[in-house]
Write an enzyme that holds these catalytic residues in place. Structure first.
Site, short mmCIF file in Angstrom:
data_model
loop_
_atom_site.label_atom_id
_atom_site.label_comp_id
_atom_site.label_asym_id
_atom_site.label_seq_id
_atom_site.Cartn_x
_atom_site.Cartn_y
_atom_site.Cartn_z
N TYR A 156 0.84 -1.25 -0.01
CA TYR A 156 -0.06 -0.07 -0.19
C TYR A 156 0.84 1.30 0.30
O TYR A 156 0.64 2.13 -0.63
CB TYR A 156 -0.90 -0.01 1.26
CG TYR A 156 -1.83 1.13 1.54
CD1 TYR A 156 -2.70 1.17 0.59
CD2 TYR A 156 -1.72 1.99 2.48
CE1 TYR A 156 -3.79 2.32 0.74
CE2 TYR A 156 -2.61 3.08 2.69
CZ TYR A 156 -3.77 3.16 1.56
OH TYR A 156 -4.64 4.27 1.61
N LYS A 160 0.86 4.07 -2.98
CA LYS A 160 0.58 5.46 -2.90
C LYS A 160 1.79 6.21 -3.07
O LYS A 160 1.76 7.56 -3.58
CB LYS A 160 0.01 5.71 -1.29
CG LYS A 160 -1.35 5.11 -1.12
CD LYS A 160 -2.36 5.86 -2.25
CE LYS A 160 -3.73 5.34 -1.63
NZ LYS A 160 -4.83 5.92 -2.48
#
Length: 228
Positions: A156, A160
């Site tokens: 994750y 991002k």
């Protein structure tokens, strides 16, 4: 008249959480809102709320991690509506927690596709239309995890961080075409995906509206964080 009268805005992941709240607010500002997501029933619920408030929306169920599906969506929208002024790249999710040591390829691939690949596909599909219009506003939802580390969220965080790098690049590439690109970090909100979060998504959507309605000389390539 609202801030977005006569504009068309596309919101990915519009069926729940921040996407839902954003779509409702954009419609309240006068935009025709394209509601996209995988679950048609959730999109229909949002469309009904918008309709009951006097707004306009269109439901297009689509998996925005699939390039062919995104291109079909673009073609349908141009045929039916003819313009896209605002993109809200909202689809995302942490995925399962896993150390890199234990992470499977499928988990890595799913998380990257959901948080990074999707925004590339949607942005890439609609940039030619915005260039032709000489106008566009793109807001991509990021996270503080782009710059911090937390055990189990390596995929994750990587996604991002990649998203922010991608969007900063789009910002400089498209600034001379009337297109402004920024990112928004909503913080730790309570949503269907994150039941332990804090704060209602509706509390932060005003910041997204600001980024979606920037003037021609507005900020570009920036990360705006909620309540800062």
């Amino acid at each position: 008249m609202g801030l977005m009268t006569n504009q068309v805005a596309l919101v990915t992941g519009a069926g729940t959480g921040l996407g839902r709240a954003t779509a409702i607010q954009l419609a309240a500002e006068g935009a025709k809102v394209i509601l996209t997501g995988r679950r048609k029933e959730k999109l229909d619920e949002v469309a009904l709320i918008i309709e009951q408030a006097g707004g306009q929306s269109f439901v297009f169920p689509v998996d925005v991690t699939n390039s062919e599906a995104v291109n079909r969506l673009r073609d349908k929208l141009i045929a039916h509506i003819g313009q896209i002024d605002v993109l809200i790249n909202n689809v995302g999710g942490t995925g399962e927690y896993s150390t890199v040591h234990d992470m499977t390829f499928s988990l890595w691939d799913h998380t990257i596709r959901l948080n990074l690949y999707s925004s590339f596909l949607v942005t890439n599909a609609f940039l030619p239309i915005m260039r032709k219009q000489k106008f566009g506003r793109i807001v991509s939802i990021t996270s503080a995890m782009a710059n911090f580390e937390y055990e189990g969220l390596g995929a994750y965080s990587a996604a991002k961080a990649g998203l922010e790098g991608l969007m900063r690049t789009v910002a400089i590439e498209e600034k001379n075409h009337g297109i402004l690109v920024n990112m928004f970090d909503p913080g730790n909100l309570k949503t269907e995906q994150n039941p332990y979060g804090e704060g209602d998504p509706a509390m932060v959507v005003a910041e997204i509206v600001k980024l979606a309605t920037l003037p021609a000389d507005g900020m570009n390539g920036q990360v705006i964080r909620a309540n800062q």
